[in-house]
Design a protein around this motif. Structure first.
Motif, mmCIF file in Angstrom:
data_model
loop_
_atom_site.group_PDB
_atom_site.id
_atom_site.type_symbol
_atom_site.label_atom_id
_atom_site.label_comp_id
_atom_site.label_asym_id
_atom_site.label_seq_id
_atom_site.Cartn_x
_atom_site.Cartn_y
_atom_site.Cartn_z
ATOM 1 N N PRO A 28 0.807 -1.223 0.000
ATOM 2 C CA PRO A 28 0.000 0.000 0.000
ATOM 3 C C PRO A 28 0.848 1.285 0.000
ATOM 4 C CG PRO A 28 -0.930 -1.590 1.525
ATOM 5 C CD PRO A 28 0.408 -2.131 1.084
ATOM 6 N N ASN A 29 1.983 1.265 0.683
ATOM 7 C CA ASN A 29 2.859 2.438 0.659
ATOM 8 C C ASN A 29 3.465 2.648 -0.726
ATOM 9 O OD1 ASN A 29 2.417 3.221 3.290
ATOM 10 N ND2 ASN A 29 4.260 2.259 4.088
ATOM 11 N N ILE A 30 3.869 1.580 -1.380
ATOM 12 C CA ILE A 30 4.414 1.696 -2.736
ATOM 13 C C ILE A 30 3.354 2.249 -3.680
ATOM 14 C CG2 ILE A 30 5.292 0.389 -4.714
ATOM 15 C CD1 ILE A 30 6.662 -1.479 -2.642
ATOM 16 N N GLY A 31 2.140 1.727 -3.598
ATOM 17 C CA GLY A 31 1.050 2.232 -4.436
ATOM 18 C C GLY A 31 0.771 3.702 -4.182
ATOM 19 N N SER A 32 0.771 4.088 -2.923
ATOM 20 C CA SER A 32 0.533 5.494 -2.576
ATOM 21 C C SER A 32 1.674 6.386 -3.030
ATOM 22 C CB SER A 32 0.326 5.636 -1.067
ATOM 23 O OG SER A 32 -0.867 5.001 -0.675
ATOM 24 N N LEU A 33 2.904 5.867 -3.019
ATOM 25 C CA LEU A 33 4.033 6.655 -3.526
ATOM 26 C C LEU A 33 3.874 6.949 -5.014
ATOM 27 C CD1 LEU A 33 7.043 5.062 -1.618
ATOM 28 C CD2 LEU A 33 6.284 7.453 -1.494
ATOM 29 N N PHE A 34 3.349 5.990 -5.766
ATOM 30 C CA PHE A 34 3.076 6.253 -7.184
ATOM 31 C C PHE A 34 2.067 7.391 -7.333
ATOM 32 C CE2 PHE A 34 4.715 1.925 -8.232
ATOM 33 C CZ PHE A 34 5.583 2.303 -9.249
ATOM 34 N N GLU A 50 15.560 -5.770 -1.808
ATOM 35 C CA GLU A 50 15.287 -7.119 -2.301
ATOM 36 C C GLU A 50 13.790 -7.398 -2.313
ATOM 37 O OE1 GLU A 50 17.600 -9.399 -3.250
ATOM 38 O OE2 GLU A 50 19.294 -8.088 -2.828
ATOM 39 N N GLY A 51 13.337 -8.121 -3.318
ATOM 40 C CA GLY A 51 11.977 -8.652 -3.339
ATOM 41 C C GLY A 51 10.863 -7.637 -3.487
ATOM 42 N N ILE A 52 11.143 -6.468 -4.011
ATOM 43 C CA ILE A 52 10.112 -5.453 -4.195
ATOM 44 C C ILE A 52 9.450 -5.693 -5.550
ATOM 45 C CG2 ILE A 52 9.636 -2.980 -4.341
ATOM 46 C CD1 ILE A 52 12.300 -2.628 -2.697
ATOM 47 N N THR A 53 8.136 -5.814 -5.548
ATOM 48 C CA THR A 53 7.411 -6.077 -6.788
ATOM 49 C C THR A 53 6.205 -5.153 -6.908
ATOM 50 O OG1 THR A 53 6.045 -7.771 -5.743
ATOM 51 C CG2 THR A 53 8.070 -8.521 -6.820
ATOM 52 N N VAL A 58 -0.331 -3.231 -5.010
ATOM 53 C CA VAL A 58 0.272 -1.950 -5.402
ATOM 54 C C VAL A 58 -0.603 -1.262 -6.441
ATOM 55 C CG1 VAL A 58 2.228 -0.859 -6.574
ATOM 56 C CG2 VAL A 58 2.638 -2.606 -4.835
ATOM 57 N N THR A 59 -0.989 -1.999 -7.480
ATOM 58 C CA THR A 59 -1.761 -1.369 -8.558
ATOM 59 C C THR A 59 -3.140 -0.930 -8.077
ATOM 60 O OG1 THR A 59 -2.509 -3.529 -9.385
ATOM 61 C CG2 THR A 59 -0.551 -2.586 -10.402
ATOM 62 N N LYS A 60 -3.710 -1.644 -7.127
ATOM 63 C CA LYS A 60 -5.005 -1.234 -6.573
ATOM 64 C C LYS A 60 -4.869 0.111 -5.858
ATOM 65 C CE LYS A 60 -8.706 -2.643 -3.493
ATOM 66 N NZ LYS A 60 -9.204 -3.635 -2.543
ATOM 67 N N THR A 61 -3.840 0.238 -5.044
ATOM 68 C CA THR A 61 -3.634 1.483 -4.297
ATOM 69 C C THR A 61 -3.177 2.620 -5.207
ATOM 70 O OG1 THR A 61 -2.999 0.157 -2.379
ATOM 71 C CG2 THR A 61 -2.490 2.496 -2.291
ATOM 72 N N SER A 62 -2.385 2.301 -6.216
ATOM 73 C CA SER A 62 -1.829 3.348 -7.088
ATOM 74 C C SER A 62 -2.859 3.948 -8.030
ATOM 75 C CB SER A 62 -0.666 2.796 -7.913
ATOM 76 O OG SER A 62 -1.149 1.987 -8.968
ATOM 77 N N ARG A 63 -3.975 3.259 -8.215
ATOM 78 C CA ARG A 63 -5.020 3.705 -9.143
ATOM 79 C C ARG A 63 -4.445 3.979 -10.530
ATOM 80 N NH1 ARG A 63 -9.655 7.138 -6.547
ATOM 81 N NH2 ARG A 63 -10.393 6.601 -8.615
ATOM 82 N N SER A 64 -3.631 3.056 -10.989
ATOM 83 C CA SER A 64 -3.026 3.045 -12.329
ATOM 84 C C SER A 64 -1.920 4.079 -12.540
ATOM 85 C CB SER A 64 -4.085 3.209 -13.421
ATOM 86 O OG SER A 64 -4.990 2.120 -13.382
ATOM 87 N N THR A 65 -1.523 4.810 -11.529
ATOM 88 C CA THR A 65 -0.465 5.805 -11.733
ATOM 89 C C THR A 65 0.892 5.159 -11.991
ATOM 90 O OG1 THR A 65 -0.252 6.035 -9.326
ATOM 91 C CG2 THR A 65 -1.592 7.689 -10.484
ATOM 92 N N ASN A 145 3.663 11.609 18.708
ATOM 93 C CA ASN A 145 4.358 10.609 17.913
ATOM 94 C C ASN A 145 5.685 11.173 17.414
ATOM 95 O OD1 ASN A 145 4.929 8.353 16.372
ATOM 96 N ND2 ASN A 145 2.935 8.286 15.405
ATOM 97 N N SER A 146 6.657 10.306 17.228
ATOM 98 C CA SER A 146 7.979 10.764 16.796
ATOM 99 C C SER A 146 8.182 10.685 15.284
ATOM 100 C CB SER A 146 9.063 9.936 17.487
ATOM 101 O OG SER A 146 8.941 8.580 17.113
ATOM 102 N N SER A 147 7.207 10.124 14.563
ATOM 103 C CA SER A 147 7.342 10.040 13.114
ATOM 104 C C SER A 147 5.963 9.905 12.486
ATOM 105 C CB SER A 147 8.209 8.841 12.707
ATOM 106 O OG SER A 147 7.546 7.628 13.003
ATOM 107 N N MET A 148 5.927 10.008 11.164
ATOM 108 C CA MET A 148 4.672 9.796 10.439
ATOM 109 C C MET A 148 4.913 8.767 9.342
ATOM 110 S SD MET A 148 4.243 13.322 8.208
ATOM 111 C CE MET A 148 4.410 14.424 9.596
ATOM 112 N N ASN A 149 3.846 8.327 8.723
ATOM 113 C CA ASN A 149 3.928 7.366 7.640
ATOM 114 C C ASN A 149 4.836 7.909 6.538
ATOM 115 O OD1 ASN A 149 2.676 6.732 4.780
ATOM 116 N ND2 ASN A 149 2.306 4.944 6.070
ATOM 117 N N VAL A 150 5.616 7.025 5.919
ATOM 118 C CA VAL A 150 6.587 7.425 4.907
ATOM 119 C C VAL A 150 5.929 8.146 3.730
ATOM 120 C CG1 VAL A 150 6.599 5.186 3.713
ATOM 121 C CG2 VAL A 150 8.600 6.660 3.594
ATOM 122 N N VAL A 151 4.734 7.735 3.342
ATOM 123 C CA VAL A 151 4.062 8.386 2.212
ATOM 124 C C VAL A 151 3.550 9.763 2.613
ATOM 125 C CG1 VAL A 151 2.223 8.216 0.506
ATOM 126 C CG2 VAL A 151 3.448 6.157 1.203
#
Length: 166
Positions: A28-34, A50-53, A58-65, A145-151
């Motif tokens: 979901p983070n990869i899709g949102s980054l797109f 390693e192993g990132i696909t 990903v495509t569901k979250t990215s909405r085709s971007t 909180n000390s951080s937020m989501n990467v996206v």
């Protein structure tokens, strides 16, 4: 009437920014980054590790971007950073450290491409990578909180960067 991409006055624009993802593997983070990269006209995303696909989640979250944003895979983040630095990129990490500076206080160089390094969801940008950076920037936080989501952090950073580059 609500606007959509067919009836807005937004002008397509691409910024000389490459997002370098250090071991980000949550689908979901990869899709949102797109989606974020597309929204801000980013030229490229490099997924390091390693192993990132790019699968169904990903495509569901990215909405085709993922079809519109340039991206590539690399095994070694340090090699990617070294290559981008040799090509004249400013190397900037988005990470909270004892010496990082607030992103809103940083003046981005207009005529120099930017490599924005974002880190693993659990461990952030590694110390060895931080040492290779020209700047380490953070987003001020005012809650418990000390951080937020990467996206979320990347989106805020890209807003500030593109605002300055326009």
């Amino acid at each position: 009437m609500q606007l959509n991409h067919y009836n807005t006055n937004f002008k397509p624009q691409q910024f000389p920014i490459t997002i370098v993802c250090d071991n980000i593997n949550n689908a979901p983070n990869i899709g949102s980054l797109f989606r974020t990269a597309d929204a801000f006209g980013i030229e490229n995303i490099v997924f390091c590790g390693e192993g990132i696909t790019i699968g169904r989640k990903v495509t569901k979250t990215s909405r085709s971007t993922e079809k519109f944003v340039n991206y590539e895979f690399a095994k070694n983040t340090l090699e990617v950073i070294t290559s981008l630095k040799a090509k004249g990129y400013q190397i900037i990490a988005l990470e909270i450290t004892s010496s990082s500076k607030p992103i809103h206080n940083h003046q981005f160089v207009q005529n120099q491409p930017i490599a924005l390094i974002i880190g693993d969801e659990n461990f952030g940008v590694s110390e060895s990578l931080l040492k290779q950076c020209d700047h380490v920037l953070h987003i001020n936080m005012f809650g418990q909180n000390s951080s937020m989501n990467v996206v979320q952090a990347t989106t805020i950073a890209l807003y500030e960067i593109t605002k300055q580059l326009m």
